[in-house]
Design a protein around this motif. Structure first.
Motif, PDB file in Angstrom:
ATOM      1  N   TYR A  13       0.834  -1.202   0.000  1.00 55.56           N
ATOM      2  CA  TYR A  13       0.000   0.000   0.000  1.00 55.56           C
ATOM      3  C   TYR A  13       0.875   1.260   0.000  1.00 55.56           C
ATOM      4  CZ  TYR A  13      -3.228   3.624   1.567  1.00 55.56           C
ATOM      5  OH  TYR A  13      -3.963   4.781   1.659  1.00 55.56           O
ATOM      6  N   ILE A  14       1.859   1.289   0.880  1.00 55.45           N
ATOM      7  CA  ILE A  14       2.758   2.448   0.953  1.00 55.45           C
ATOM      8  C   ILE A  14       3.553   2.589  -0.339  1.00 55.45           C
ATOM      9  CG2 ILE A  14       4.750   3.442   2.154  1.00 55.45           C
ATOM     10  CD1 ILE A  14       3.744   1.980   4.694  1.00 55.45           C
ATOM     11  N   ALA A  15       4.082   1.478  -0.824  1.00 55.47           N
ATOM     12  CA  ALA A  15       4.893   1.508  -2.045  1.00 55.47           C
ATOM     13  C   ALA A  15       4.098   2.018  -3.240  1.00 55.47           C
ATOM     14  CB  ALA A  15       5.449   0.113  -2.329  1.00 55.47           C
ATOM     15  N   LYS A  16       2.847   1.580  -3.349  1.00 57.98           N
ATOM     16  CA  LYS A  16       2.021   2.013  -4.474  1.00 57.98           C
ATOM     17  C   LYS A  16       1.730   3.510  -4.397  1.00 57.98           C
ATOM     18  CE  LYS A  16      -2.096   0.736  -7.102  1.00 57.98           C
ATOM     19  NZ  LYS A  16      -3.291  -0.147  -7.164  1.00 57.98           N
ATOM     20  N   LYS A  17       1.466   4.012  -3.185  1.00 54.71           N
ATOM     21  CA  LYS A  17       1.240   5.446  -3.012  1.00 54.71           C
ATOM     22  C   LYS A  17       2.488   6.238  -3.416  1.00 54.71           C
ATOM     23  CE  LYS A  17      -1.725   7.147  -0.521  1.00 54.71           C
ATOM     24  NZ  LYS A  17      -3.028   7.842  -0.685  1.00 54.71           N
ATOM     25  N   LEU A  18       3.650   5.760  -3.016  1.00 52.24           N
ATOM     26  CA  LEU A  18       4.898   6.429  -3.369  1.00 52.24           C
ATOM     27  C   LEU A  18       5.137   6.381  -4.878  1.00 52.24           C
ATOM     28  CD1 LEU A  18       7.241   5.079  -0.546  1.00 52.24           C
ATOM     29  CD2 LEU A  18       6.306   7.382  -0.713  1.00 52.24           C
ATOM     30  N   HIS A 135      -4.466   7.554   9.350  1.00 50.53           N
ATOM     31  CA  HIS A 135      -3.594   8.333  10.241  1.00 50.53           C
ATOM     32  C   HIS A 135      -2.145   8.320   9.730  1.00 50.53           C
ATOM     33  CE1 HIS A 135      -2.674  10.328  14.032  1.00 50.53           C
ATOM     34  NE2 HIS A 135      -1.646   9.503  14.197  1.00 50.53           N
ATOM     35  N   ALA A 136      -1.787   7.298   8.949  1.00 48.28           N
ATOM     36  CA  ALA A 136      -0.421   7.183   8.416  1.00 48.28           C
ATOM     37  C   ALA A 136      -0.201   8.014   7.155  1.00 48.28           C
ATOM     38  CB  ALA A 136      -0.107   5.715   8.114  1.00 48.28           C
ATOM     39  N   GLU A 137      -1.272   8.507   6.552  1.00 44.57           N
ATOM     40  CA  GLU A 137      -1.141   9.220   5.280  1.00 44.57           C
ATOM     41  C   GLU A 137      -0.174  10.410   5.332  1.00 44.57           C
ATOM     42  OE1 GLU A 137      -2.133   8.156   2.509  1.00 44.57           O
ATOM     43  OE2 GLU A 137      -3.578   6.619   3.059  1.00 44.57           O
ATOM     44  N   PRO A 138      -0.211  11.262   6.387  1.00 45.99           N
ATOM     45  CA  PRO A 138       0.752  12.384   6.427  1.00 45.99           C
ATOM     46  C   PRO A 138       2.203  11.921   6.415  1.00 45.99           C
ATOM     47  CG  PRO A 138      -1.034  12.772   7.973  1.00 45.99           C
ATOM     48  CD  PRO A 138      -1.195  11.358   7.488  1.00 45.99           C
ATOM     49  N   ALA A 139       2.484  10.805   7.079  1.00 41.88           N
ATOM     50  CA  ALA A 139       3.857  10.284   7.088  1.00 41.88           C
ATOM     51  C   ALA A 139       4.270   9.839   5.695  1.00 41.88           C
ATOM     52  CB  ALA A 139       3.973   9.130   8.080  1.00 41.88           C
ATOM     53  N   ILE A 140       3.347   9.242   4.954  1.00 41.14           N
ATOM     54  CA  ILE A 140       3.644   8.833   3.581  1.00 41.14           C
ATOM     55  C   ILE A 140       3.901  10.064   2.714  1.00 41.14           C
ATOM     56  CG2 ILE A 140       2.759   7.636   1.540  1.00 41.14           C
ATOM     57  CD1 ILE A 140       1.081   5.885   3.441  1.00 41.14           C
ATOM     58  N   GLU A 141       3.098  11.094   2.904  1.00 40.24           N
ATOM     59  CA  GLU A 141       3.289  12.343   2.153  1.00 40.24           C
ATOM     60  C   GLU A 141       4.626  12.988   2.496  1.00 40.24           C
ATOM     61  OE1 GLU A 141      -0.139  14.626   3.121  1.00 40.24           O
ATOM     62  OE2 GLU A 141      -1.533  13.268   2.105  1.00 40.24           O
ATOM     63  N   ASP A 142       5.040  12.896   3.763  1.00 37.79           N
ATOM     64  CA  ASP A 142       6.360  13.422   4.157  1.00 37.79           C
ATOM     65  C   ASP A 142       7.468  12.696   3.401  1.00 37.79           C
ATOM     66  OD1 ASP A 142       5.218  15.214   5.904  1.00 37.79           O
ATOM     67  OD2 ASP A 142       5.608  14.023   7.704  1.00 37.79           O
ATOM     68  N   CYS A 143       7.314  11.382   3.253  1.00 32.64           N
ATOM     69  CA  CYS A 143       8.313  10.605   2.516  1.00 32.64           C
ATOM     70  C   CYS A 143       8.440  11.114   1.088  1.00 32.64           C
ATOM     71  CB  CYS A 143       7.926   9.126   2.511  1.00 32.64           C
ATOM     72  SG  CYS A 143       8.027   8.303   4.102  1.00 32.64           S
ATOM     73  N   VAL A 144       7.319  11.379   0.463  1.00 32.90           N
ATOM     74  CA  VAL A 144       7.315  11.867  -0.919  1.00 32.90           C
ATOM     75  C   VAL A 144       8.103  13.172  -1.025  1.00 32.90           C
ATOM     76  CG1 VAL A 144       5.872  12.777  -2.780  1.00 32.90           C
ATOM     77  CG2 VAL A 144       5.146  10.733  -1.525  1.00 32.90           C
ATOM     78  N   VAL A 146      10.437  14.421   0.966  1.00 31.05           N
ATOM     79  CA  VAL A 146      11.870  14.236   1.219  1.00 31.05           C
ATOM     80  C   VAL A 146      12.557  13.636  -0.006  1.00 31.05           C
ATOM     81  CG1 VAL A 146      13.557  12.926   2.579  1.00 31.05           C
ATOM     82  CG2 VAL A 146      11.657  14.074   3.727  1.00 31.05           C
ATOM     83  N   ILE A 147      11.945  12.619  -0.586  1.00 28.73           N
ATOM     84  CA  ILE A 147      12.558  11.946  -1.735  1.00 28.73           C
ATOM     85  C   ILE A 147      12.577  12.857  -2.957  1.00 28.73           C
ATOM     86  CG2 ILE A 147      12.366   9.971  -3.303  1.00 28.73           C
ATOM     87  CD1 ILE A 147      11.024   8.474  -0.908  1.00 28.73           C
ATOM     88  N   LEU A 148      11.509  13.610  -3.171  1.00 30.72           N
ATOM     89  CA  LEU A 148      11.463  14.539  -4.303  1.00 30.72           C
ATOM     90  C   LEU A 148      12.581  15.569  -4.240  1.00 30.72           C
ATOM     91  CD1 LEU A 148       7.664  15.346  -4.859  1.00 30.72           C
ATOM     92  CD2 LEU A 148       9.239  14.319  -6.504  1.00 30.72           C
ATOM     93  N   HIS A 149      12.917  16.003  -3.031  1.00 28.91           N
ATOM     94  CA  HIS A 149      13.947  17.026  -2.859  1.00 28.91           C
ATOM     95  C   HIS A 149      15.335  16.429  -2.607  1.00 28.91           C
ATOM     96  CE1 HIS A 149      10.249  19.419  -2.132  1.00 28.91           C
ATOM     97  NE2 HIS A 149      10.965  20.403  -2.660  1.00 28.91           N
ATOM     98  N   ASN A 150      15.423  15.093  -2.776  1.00 28.09           N
ATOM     99  CA  ASN A 150      16.706  14.411  -2.572  1.00 28.09           C
ATOM    100  C   ASN A 150      17.324  14.772  -1.226  1.00 28.09           C
ATOM    101  OD1 ASN A 150      18.724  12.613  -3.381  1.00 28.09           O
ATOM    102  ND2 ASN A 150      20.007  14.267  -4.195  1.00 28.09           N
ATOM    103  N   SER A 151      16.463  14.898  -0.221  1.00 23.96           N
ATOM    104  CA  SER A 151      16.905  15.248   1.113  1.00 23.96           C
ATOM    105  C   SER A 151      17.085  13.972   1.939  1.00 23.96           C
ATOM    106  CB  SER A 151      15.882  16.185   1.764  1.00 23.96           C
ATOM    107  OG  SER A 151      16.360  16.672   2.988  1.00 23.96           O
ATOM    108  N   PHE A 152      17.150  14.125   3.259  1.00 26.06           N
ATOM    109  CA  PHE A 152      17.356  12.995   4.152  1.00 26.06           C
ATOM    110  C   PHE A 152      16.178  12.867   5.118  1.00 26.06           C
ATOM    111  CE2 PHE A 152      21.541  14.181   2.761  1.00 26.06           C
ATOM    112  CZ  PHE A 152      22.275  13.015   2.713  1.00 26.06           C
ATOM    113  N   PHE A 153      15.814  11.621   5.429  1.00 25.12           N
ATOM    114  CA  PHE A 153      14.856  11.426   6.511  1.00 25.12           C
ATOM    115  C   PHE A 153      15.511  11.858   7.824  1.00 25.12           C
ATOM    116  CE2 PHE A 153      12.965   7.733   3.927  1.00 25.12           C
ATOM    117  CZ  PHE A 153      11.987   8.550   3.394  1.00 25.12           C
ATOM    118  N   GLN A 154      14.711  12.401   8.715  1.00 26.40           N
ATOM    119  CA  GLN A 154      15.242  12.873   9.998  1.00 26.40           C
ATOM    120  C   GLN A 154      15.863  11.718  10.774  1.00 26.40           C
ATOM    121  OE1 GLN A 154      12.354  14.931  12.358  1.00 26.40           O
ATOM    122  NE2 GLN A 154      13.788  15.408  14.007  1.00 26.40           N
ATOM    123  N   LYS A 155      17.052  11.950  11.295  1.00 28.22           N
ATOM    124  CA  LYS A 155      17.745  10.910  12.057  1.00 28.22           C
ATOM    125  C   LYS A 155      17.021  10.644  13.366  1.00 28.22           C
ATOM    126  CE  LYS A 155      22.304   9.626  13.887  1.00 28.22           C
ATOM    127  NZ  LYS A 155      22.222   8.283  13.286  1.00 28.22           N
TER     128      LYS A 155
END
Length: 248
Positions: A13-18, A135-144, A146-155
Motif C-alpha cells: 500500500y505504501i509503495a504504491k502510493k509512493l 492516520h499514516a497518510e501524512p507520514a507517507i506524504e512526508d516521505c514523498v 523528502v525523496i522529491l527534494h533528494n533530502s534525508f529522513f530525519q535521524k
C-alpha cells in the motif's frame, strides 16, 4: 525505484502510493526472492525500500537478497519501515548494510500501520485498520517530499530499550520464534493452493490436497492471513483472531 516486501499488504500500500506520487516504477522483492532472482537492478532514481519491521529490524530474507543483488547506477538508498509500534534501533543495521553495499544512506522513516503478526498479537478489525492507515497518510506524504527534494529522513535517536530490542531481541526472535512447525490447516481447507502461491520462500507444498510447511519460514503471515476460508491456524495463538489484509 520503489522496492517492497509485503506479507499482508501494508508495504505494498505504501509503495504504491509512493510510486504514484513520485512517478516511479515498482519492484516486488517477494517475487525476486520466490524465484531466487538476483538479477542486477538498474535504476536512475534513488532506491526506496519499503519494508515491514520484523523484531525491530528489516526482514532477514530481504537483507540477504539485497546483499546478493547488484544495484546501479543510482545507489542513494531510502528505507521506509512500517510497524505496529516502533522500529527500535533499525537505523544502526541499515547504515551497516549500506556501508557493505556502498549505498548512500538517506535515512529511515517509521510509519505505523495495522498490526498483522497474529502469531503473537491481535490484528485490528477492518474499521480500526482503516483508521490507522488514514492516520499514516501524512507520514507517507512526508516521505514523498523528502525523496522529491533528494533530502534525508530525519535521524532518529534510539533509546536504551531500542538498542536492546534490535540487538538482543532480534536474534532471539529468529532463533526461538520464527518457525513454521505450528502452522496447520484444519478441515475447512479447500486445497486451493493459495498459501503455496503467496509464500515468498516456497516453504509450502500441497500433499493430499493439504498444505504442509517446511522449515524455511520468515513469519510474513501471508499464508494464514490470505487463506480464503481461514483454514490455517498457528497453534493456539491465532484461534479466534481476525485475519489481516490491508483493507485499502
Amino acid at each position: 525505484m520503489i522496492l517492497y516486501f509485503t506479507g499482508t499488504g501494508n508495504s505494498f500500500y505504501i509503495a504504491k502510493k509512493l510510486s504514484q506520487a513520485l512517478q516511479d516504477e515498482l519492484l516486488c522483492i517477494n517475487d525476486r526472492i520466490k524465484k531466487n532472482d538476483v538479477t542486477p537492478v538498474e535504476s536512475q532514481k534513488p532506491l526506496v525500500f519499503v519494508l515491514p519491521t520484523y523484531a525491530w529490524r528489516i526482514p532477514k530474507v530481504v537483507e540477504e537478497w539485497i546483499n546478493r543483488t547488484e544495484f546501479s547506477p543510482n545507489t542513494d538508498a531510502y528505507f521506509i519501515m512500517n510497524c505496529g509500534s516502533d522500529i527500535g534501533n533499525a537505523e544502526k543495521y541499515l547504515i551497516r548494510l549500506c556501508q557493505t553495499k556502498t549505498f548512500s544512506f538517506k535515512g529511515v522513516k517509521e510509519i505505523i500501520m495495522p498490526e498483522n503478526y497474529i502469531a503473537l498479537y491481535d490484528a485490528p478489525e477492518p474499521p480500526e485498520a482503516k483508521r490507522i492507515i488514514q492516520h499514516a497518510e501524512p507520514a507517507i506524504e512526508d516521505c514523498v517530499e523528502v525523496i522529491l527534494h533528494n533530502s534525508f529522513f530525519q535521524k532518529r535517536t534510539p533509546s536504551a530499550a531500542d538498542r536492546i530490542k534490535s540487538s538482543f531481541t532480534n536474534p532471539v526472535f529468529y532463533r526461538f520464534v520464527v518457525k513454521a512447525d505450528k502452522f496447520k490447516a484444519d478441515d475447512k481447507c479447500i486445497g486451493c493452493g493459495k498459501c503455496k502461491a503467496v509464500c515468498p520462500l516456497n516453504n509450502i507444498e500441497l500433499k493430499e490436497n493439504k498444505p504442509v510447511w517446511g522449515k524455511n519460514c520468515t513469519h510474513c503471515m501471508a499464508c494464514i492471513c490470505k487463506c480464503p476460508v481461514e483454514a490455517i491456524e498457528y497453534g493456539k495463538s491465532s484461534a479466534g483472531k481476525p485475519r489481516y489484509q490491508c483493507p485499502l
